[in-house]
Design a protein around this motif. Structure first.
Motif: not given
Length: 438
Positions: A306-307, A310, A325, A327, A329-331, A333-334
């Motif tokens: 995922l790194d 994004w 995915t 998680n 909600r990581q999107a 901030s990413a």
């Protein structure tokens, strides 16, 4: 490591010719409407839509008759969706703060938000009666406080789109015109004998409508430049490949030029999605649009993690981004470049398009790098005001203004400051004394 399981197939060689033809056609229609007014509008409406009623504007009685002919369930659904859109737009409006602050003794600076006076809301017809666009344009403008919204929609194959008229009516349209295409957009912008000009145009449309808005921008405001609908899905190994395939095709059906892109950390998921799409497409009622879109504009990218996903997604700056995915909600901030995010399997782009309440008029073709989509604030003009009630503060500002303006060789600006300083000190500057005693 990253590679593509499916690449974009279409050559762009014909795009420039097509674009030039659209630009030329639109320019000639706008010029004709500007020159001949209603007569030109009527000719183009007859030519393109086979539609030339005695009056393009619907009366209140006609609107009520049309609405009465729409199935009750459709009317209830329109009201339910508009309640969602209205609620979100009202929350947006409440988030915009007016203020006044005293920055120095007796120096008051303020900010106000004034709604645009008149808006033309274009609701497309063409392939589909896009009544949801009435919610997003007409209703949002009315929540912002726009006093006059003129809504336009074309007839569909010679028929009045009753559900679209109902949606425009319930959304609060002050006028409803059964008129479409470049002729409608041009008439709204420049005005005719029977159609009052507006200050801003809003709403999606085909390539000709989009080009008309582009050419008229400056003479009137617009919401944003809109291109073909886009979807980008970010999926890891936890995603359901069948659901991913369905969601990609849900947006591909908008038209043969709609990009549908998958970025995944799982090659096996990507392969499964390819297989599902191959099986789903032949049975889709809208395969004539979705098929070419997937063939020519579909992409599947496999990335290491995922790194890597994004920044690749940010490079596309897609209109709609689904995050499927572990998680999602990581999107938040990413990611930085997108029109709207749809987080997790419980939501989808189709919810945003049709029912959930956020606005579906969003940036395309990479415009998400520098703008967001249509929202209540687009119909507001943020203006400022200033008041200085302290002579001492006015003098201090005048002295500063004199120096700052002369550093830029703006003597006239400097003198406006000099005079206010002089009113406080009682001593005229040399240039003023010479002018008074000349």
């Amino acid at each position: 490591m990253s590679y593509q399981l499916k690449t974009k197939a279409q050559s762009e060689s014909g795009a420039a010719k097509g674009s030039a033809a659209v630009t030329s056609t639109v320019a000639s229609v706008i010029a004709d409407v500007r020159e001949r007014g209603d007569a030109a509008v009527r000719e183009y409406s007859q030519k393109f839509d086979n539609w030339s009623p005695s009056d393009f504007r619907l009366t209140q009685e006609q609107v009520e008759e049309i609405v009465a002919g729409v199935p009750a369930q459709v009317l209830d659904d329109i009201r339910a969706v508009q309640n969602n859109v209205r609620a979100f737009a009202e929350h947006q409006l409440n988030s915009i703060r007016e203020f006044e602050v005293e920055t120095m003794p007796g120096v008051f600076l303020g900010q106000k938000h004034l709604p645009v006076t008149a808006v033309g809301a274009y609701v497309p017809g063409g392939r589909y009666p896009l009544l949801a666009s009435a919610h997003m344009t007409v209703l949002t403008a009315k929540v912002a406080g726009v006093s006059r919204v003129t809504a336009c929609t074309p007839p569909i194959r010679g028929e009045i789109p009753g559900a679209t008229v109902a949606a425009m009516h319930f959304a609060g349209a002050d006028e409803i015109l059964l008129l479409g295409g470049v002729q409608a957009v041009a008439a709204l912008a420049v005005g005719t004998e029977t159609i009052k000009p507006v200050d801003m145009l809003a709403g999606p449309g085909n390539a000709y409508v989009a080009e008309a808005k582009r050419q008229l921008f400056g003479e009137v405001g617009i919401d944003l430049f809109a291109g073909p609908t886009e979807i980008l899905v970010i999926a890891d190994h936890t995603a359901d490949p069948f659901l991913v395939a369905v969601d990609l095709l849900s947006q591909a059906e908008h038209g043969p030029d709609s990009p549908a892109i998958l970025i995944t950390t799982s090659e096996s998921l990507g392969q499964a999605v390819l297989g599902h799409i191959d099986r789903l497409l032949p049975g889709m009622p809208t395969k004539d649009f979705a098929g070419p879109a997937w063939r020519d504009h579909g992409q599947i990218h496999v990335v290491e993690d995922l790194d890597a996903a994004w920044p690749l997604a940010d490079a596309f700056a897609a209109e709609h981004v689904e995050v499927l995915t572990a998680n999602p909600r990581q999107a938040l901030s990413a990611m930085h470049n997108y029109g709207a995010l749809f987080l997790g399997e419980g939501t989808c782009v189709s919810y945003g398009d049709k029912v959930i309440g956020t606005n579906h008029t969003l940036p395309t073709r990479g415009a998400a790098r520098y703008t967001g989509g249509l929202w209540v604030g687009k119909f507001l003009r943020t203006v400022t005001y200033q008041e200085v009630t302290s002579e001492e503060s006015s003098a201090a500002l005048g002295e500063l203004c004199g120096r700052a303006a002369r550093a830029e060789f703006f003597e006239g600006h400097a003198r406006s400051g000099d005079i206010r300083l002089a009113r406080h000190t009682g001593s005229l500057p040399g240039w003023a004394a010479a002018a008074i005693h000349a």
